[in-house]
Scaffold this motif. Structure first.
Motif, PDB file in Angstrom:
ATOM      1  N   VAL A 285       0.834  -1.205   0.000  1.00 44.33           N
ATOM      2  CA  VAL A 285       0.000   0.000   0.000  1.00 44.33           C
ATOM      3  C   VAL A 285       0.867   1.253   0.000  1.00 44.33           C
ATOM      4  CG1 VAL A 285      -1.668   1.343   1.341  1.00 44.33           C
ATOM      5  CG2 VAL A 285      -1.962  -1.118   1.100  1.00 44.33           C
ATOM      6  N   GLY A 286       1.935   1.227   0.783  1.00 38.26           N
ATOM      7  CA  GLY A 286       2.854   2.365   0.784  1.00 38.26           C
ATOM      8  C   GLY A 286       3.505   2.576  -0.571  1.00 38.26           C
ATOM      9  N   THR A 287       3.853   1.478  -1.246  1.00 30.86           N
ATOM     10  CA  THR A 287       4.430   1.583  -2.581  1.00 30.86           C
ATOM     11  C   THR A 287       3.430   2.172  -3.572  1.00 30.86           C
ATOM     12  OG1 THR A 287       5.837  -0.336  -2.149  1.00 30.86           O
ATOM     13  CG2 THR A 287       5.515   0.293  -4.450  1.00 30.86           C
ATOM     14  N   PHE A 288       2.175   1.746  -3.454  1.00 31.78           N
ATOM     15  CA  PHE A 288       1.125   2.285  -4.323  1.00 31.78           C
ATOM     16  C   PHE A 288       0.960   3.783  -4.110  1.00 31.78           C
ATOM     17  CE2 PHE A 288      -3.362   3.524  -4.745  1.00 31.78           C
ATOM     18  CZ  PHE A 288      -3.547   3.285  -6.099  1.00 31.78           C
ATOM     19  N   VAL A 289       0.939   4.210  -2.851  1.00 29.19           N
ATOM     20  CA  VAL A 289       0.803   5.638  -2.553  1.00 29.19           C
ATOM     21  C   VAL A 289       1.982   6.424  -3.125  1.00 29.19           C
ATOM     22  CG1 VAL A 289       0.735   7.345  -0.696  1.00 29.19           C
ATOM     23  CG2 VAL A 289      -0.608   5.241  -0.511  1.00 29.19           C
ATOM     24  N   ALA A 290       3.189   5.861  -3.012  1.00 34.46           N
ATOM     25  CA  ALA A 290       4.376   6.535  -3.514  1.00 34.46           C
ATOM     26  C   ALA A 290       4.324   6.686  -5.033  1.00 34.46           C
ATOM     27  CB  ALA A 290       5.631   5.762  -3.101  1.00 34.46           C
ATOM     28  N   VAL A 291       3.960   5.621  -5.717  1.00 32.04           N
ATOM     29  CA  VAL A 291       3.883   5.683  -7.183  1.00 32.04           C
ATOM     30  C   VAL A 291       2.801   6.665  -7.624  1.00 32.04           C
ATOM     31  CG1 VAL A 291       3.371   4.361  -9.266  1.00 32.04           C
ATOM     32  CG2 VAL A 291       4.787   3.355  -7.463  1.00 32.04           C
ATOM     33  N   LEU A 292       1.655   6.632  -6.947  1.00 33.45           N
ATOM     34  CA  LEU A 292       0.566   7.542  -7.289  1.00 33.45           C
ATOM     35  C   LEU A 292       0.967   8.992  -7.046  1.00 33.45           C
ATOM     36  CD1 LEU A 292      -2.399   7.845  -8.153  1.00 33.45           C
ATOM     37  CD2 LEU A 292      -3.024   7.685  -5.732  1.00 33.45           C
ATOM     38  N   GLY A 293       1.645   9.242  -5.925  1.00 34.27           N
ATOM     39  CA  GLY A 293       2.045  10.607  -5.610  1.00 34.27           C
ATOM     40  C   GLY A 293       3.050  11.171  -6.583  1.00 34.27           C
ATOM     41  N   VAL A 294       4.000  10.344  -7.024  1.00 31.85           N
ATOM     42  CA  VAL A 294       5.012  10.820  -7.974  1.00 31.85           C
ATOM     43  C   VAL A 294       4.424  10.977  -9.366  1.00 31.85           C
ATOM     44  CG1 VAL A 294       7.198  10.233  -9.069  1.00 31.85           C
ATOM     45  CG2 VAL A 294       6.881   9.806  -6.636  1.00 31.85           C
ATOM     46  N   SER A 295       3.438  10.162  -9.711  1.00 39.02           N
ATOM     47  CA  SER A 295       2.896  10.157 -11.064  1.00 39.02           C
ATOM     48  C   SER A 295       1.852  11.246 -11.296  1.00 39.02           C
ATOM     49  CB  SER A 295       2.271   8.787 -11.374  1.00 39.02           C
ATOM     50  OG  SER A 295       3.207   7.743 -11.201  1.00 39.02           O
ATOM     51  N   MET A 296       1.114  11.608 -10.264  1.00 35.37           N
ATOM     52  CA  MET A 296       0.017  12.557 -10.444  1.00 35.37           C
ATOM     53  C   MET A 296       0.511  13.995 -10.311  1.00 35.37           C
ATOM     54  SD  MET A 296      -3.618  12.887  -8.410  1.00 35.37           S
ATOM     55  CE  MET A 296      -4.214  11.350  -9.120  1.00 35.37           C
ATOM     56  N   PRO A 297       0.312  14.835 -11.329  1.00 33.80           N
ATOM     57  CA  PRO A 297       0.710  16.251 -11.228  1.00 33.80           C
ATOM     58  C   PRO A 297      -0.091  16.960 -10.141  1.00 33.80           C
ATOM     59  CG  PRO A 297       0.277  15.612 -13.518  1.00 33.80           C
ATOM     60  CD  PRO A 297      -0.214  14.496 -12.656  1.00 33.80           C
ATOM     61  N   GLY A 298       0.530  17.926  -9.517  1.00 39.34           N
ATOM     62  CA  GLY A 298      -0.135  18.646  -8.439  1.00 39.34           C
ATOM     63  C   GLY A 298      -1.369  19.397  -8.904  1.00 39.34           C
ATOM     64  N   PHE A 299      -1.310  19.987 -10.105  1.00 34.19           N
ATOM     65  CA  PHE A 299      -2.454  20.762 -10.575  1.00 34.19           C
ATOM     66  C   PHE A 299      -3.648  19.863 -10.861  1.00 34.19           C
ATOM     67  CE2 PHE A 299      -0.445  19.533 -14.560  1.00 34.19           C
ATOM     68  CZ  PHE A 299      -1.527  19.250 -15.377  1.00 34.19           C
ATOM     69  N   LEU A 300      -3.386  18.619 -11.322  1.00 32.08           N
ATOM     70  CA  LEU A 300      -4.480  17.685 -11.576  1.00 32.08           C
ATOM     71  C   LEU A 300      -5.162  17.288 -10.273  1.00 32.08           C
ATOM     72  CD1 LEU A 300      -6.135  15.863 -13.406  1.00 32.08           C
ATOM     73  CD2 LEU A 300      -4.307  14.147 -13.257  1.00 32.08           C
ATOM     74  N   LEU A 301      -4.355  16.988  -9.265  1.00 32.67           N
ATOM     75  CA  LEU A 301      -4.919  16.666  -7.952  1.00 32.67           C
ATOM     76  C   LEU A 301      -5.712  17.849  -7.410  1.00 32.67           C
ATOM     77  CD1 LEU A 301      -5.146  14.782  -5.488  1.00 32.67           C
ATOM     78  CD2 LEU A 301      -2.986  15.768  -4.668  1.00 32.67           C
ATOM     79  N   ALA A 302      -5.207  19.062  -7.618  1.00 35.94           N
ATOM     80  CA  ALA A 302      -5.901  20.259  -7.135  1.00 35.94           C
ATOM     81  C   ALA A 302      -7.271  20.392  -7.789  1.00 35.94           C
ATOM     82  CB  ALA A 302      -5.051  21.496  -7.418  1.00 35.94           C
ATOM     83  N   VAL A 303      -7.327  20.220  -9.097  1.00 29.96           N
ATOM     84  CA  VAL A 303      -8.602  20.340  -9.810  1.00 29.96           C
ATOM     85  C   VAL A 303      -9.572  19.252  -9.363  1.00 29.96           C
ATOM     86  CG1 VAL A 303      -9.700  20.220 -12.072  1.00 29.96           C
ATOM     87  CG2 VAL A 303      -7.559  21.481 -11.795  1.00 29.96           C
ATOM     88  N   LEU A 304      -9.086  18.017  -9.211  1.00 28.27           N
ATOM     89  CA  LEU A 304      -9.952  16.925  -8.782  1.00 28.27           C
ATOM     90  C   LEU A 304     -10.512  17.177  -7.383  1.00 28.27           C
ATOM     91  CD1 LEU A 304      -7.935  13.812 -10.060  1.00 28.27           C
ATOM     92  CD2 LEU A 304      -9.993  14.832 -11.062  1.00 28.27           C
ATOM     93  N   MET A 305      -9.684  17.688  -6.482  1.00 29.89           N
ATOM     94  CA  MET A 305     -10.162  17.962  -5.131  1.00 29.89           C
ATOM     95  C   MET A 305     -11.165  19.102  -5.116  1.00 29.89           C
ATOM     96  SD  MET A 305      -6.994  17.353  -2.497  1.00 29.89           S
ATOM     97  CE  MET A 305      -6.063  18.757  -3.125  1.00 29.89           C
ATOM     98  N   ILE A 306     -10.943  20.101  -5.971  1.00 27.58           N
ATOM     99  CA  ILE A 306     -11.914  21.198  -6.054  1.00 27.58           C
ATOM    100  C   ILE A 306     -13.272  20.670  -6.530  1.00 27.58           C
ATOM    101  CG2 ILE A 306     -12.504  23.288  -7.326  1.00 27.58           C
ATOM    102  CD1 ILE A 306      -9.567  24.051  -7.255  1.00 27.58           C
TER     103      ILE A 306
END
Length: 329
Positions: A133-154
């Motif tokens: 699970v930690g590896t999955f979180v790490a890969v997801l965090g490095v792969s997802m751009p910050g602006f995309l995460l920002a838009v999705l959370m908005i």
């Protein structure tokens, strides 16, 4: 010690001079100049008026002449005057910098609170589902751009659930925290802090992924050392071994990367500040670039470089606190 401090300060000054020279040169390569931008909004301005304005702004000088003039003013604390707004640049920086600094601090705190336990846990549970699970979180965090995460959370937390504001800034959350204590009203703190949540998470997500994996790797290496085996053989409780012996020695590379990340956040929150309409120096720089406001651009870069250097000096000092064996060359 004095010699080492003097050496580091000397290198810091050289770096700042280099930053000023590079920025003074690069901004001149941008097509057009501030006078062209002002003339576009003022049809009554003649060619002669434009030349007079260029002369007054010093745009007709050579790059070395502009560099020397700007350096002399900067030493005195004068970073020039905004061409567009007509106010001292230092005033604009001081108005915008606190918002960026506090946002970066909240992001670092959030990343540290999550990444350190996650990294330690995945190291202790190596090869189990927790590690995966930690590896999955790490890969997801490095792969997802910050602006995309920002838009999705908005879209989710602001538009769909209406839990958090999509943008804006209601002042310092730290100041609101003190005021909430005095007034005994938690709503005062929440009304300011809730504007920090989404942008702080957007900035912290990548940091969580990187730092958690870094802590995991450092912990695995430390746990294999002889002194850890010796402490376990002496009957030292496992919690004490992990926290006092293993984690303390594994934090040295983490402090380095966190210092670099904090410096990057202070100078590189342009995208997140734009997405959330955050009134920081990143957004100030973007607005200045659009109107060719050279003094503001130079000041933002100079202040960012200065903050980065100061943070690295602080990190060097923390080395000795965490690990007394570390000595400067």
């Amino acid at each position: 010690m004095v010699r080492q401090i003097a050496s580091r300060l000397f290198y810091a000054i050289v770096i700042l001079l280099g930053v000023i020279l590079v920025v003074s040169s690069l901004v001149k390569l941008v097509p057009g100049d501030p006078v062209d931008v002002l003339a576009a909004g003022n049809p009554a301005m003649t060619v002669a008026d434009m030349e007079v304005l260029r002369e007054r702004m010093g745009l007709n000088r050579s790059v070395p002449e502009q560099f020397v003039a700007y350096l002399g003013q900067a030493v005195q604390g004068d970073l020039g005057t905004s061409i567009r707004q007509g106010v001292p640049v230092m005033t604009l920086i001081l108005e915008r910098l606190p918002a960026t600094v506090e946002l970066a601090l909240w992001a670092v705190v959030l990343a540290s609170v999550i990444a350190i336990p996650l990294g330690v846990l995945t190291a202790l549970k190596r090869g189990t589902w927790v590690d995966y699970v930690g590896t999955f979180v790490a890969v997801l965090g490095v792969s997802m751009p910050g602006f995309l995460l920002a838009v999705l959370m908005i879209l989710w937390f602001s538009v769909e659930l209406r839990w958090l504001p999509a943008s804006g800034y209601r002042g310092s959350a730290l100041a609101a925290f003190g005021q909430a204590i005095i007034e005994r009203d938690p709503a005062v703190f929440w009304n300011a802090f809730r504007y920090f949540i989404l942008p702080a998470i957007s900035l912290a997500f990548v940091m969580i992924a990187v730092n958690a994996r870094l802590i995991r790797s450092a912990m695995l290496e430390v746990l294999e050392q002889d002194y850890i085996t010796f402490a376990a053989a002496k009957g030292v409780p496992g919690f004490v071994i992990v926290i006092r012996h293993a984690l303390r020695n594994a934090l040295l590379p983490v402090v380095t990367i966190v210092g670099l990340q904090l410096g990057a956040l202070l100078s590189g929150t342009v995208v997140i500040e734009t997405v959330f309409a955050w009134p920081g120096i990143g957004r100030l720089a973007v607005d200045a670039i659009h109107v060719r406001d050279y003094p503001v651009i130079q000041a933002v870069v100079l202040v960012s470089a200065l903050l980065f250097i100061v943070i690295n000096l602080v990190v060097d000092g923390l080395y000795r606190v965490i690990d007394p064996r570390v000595r400067d060359d």
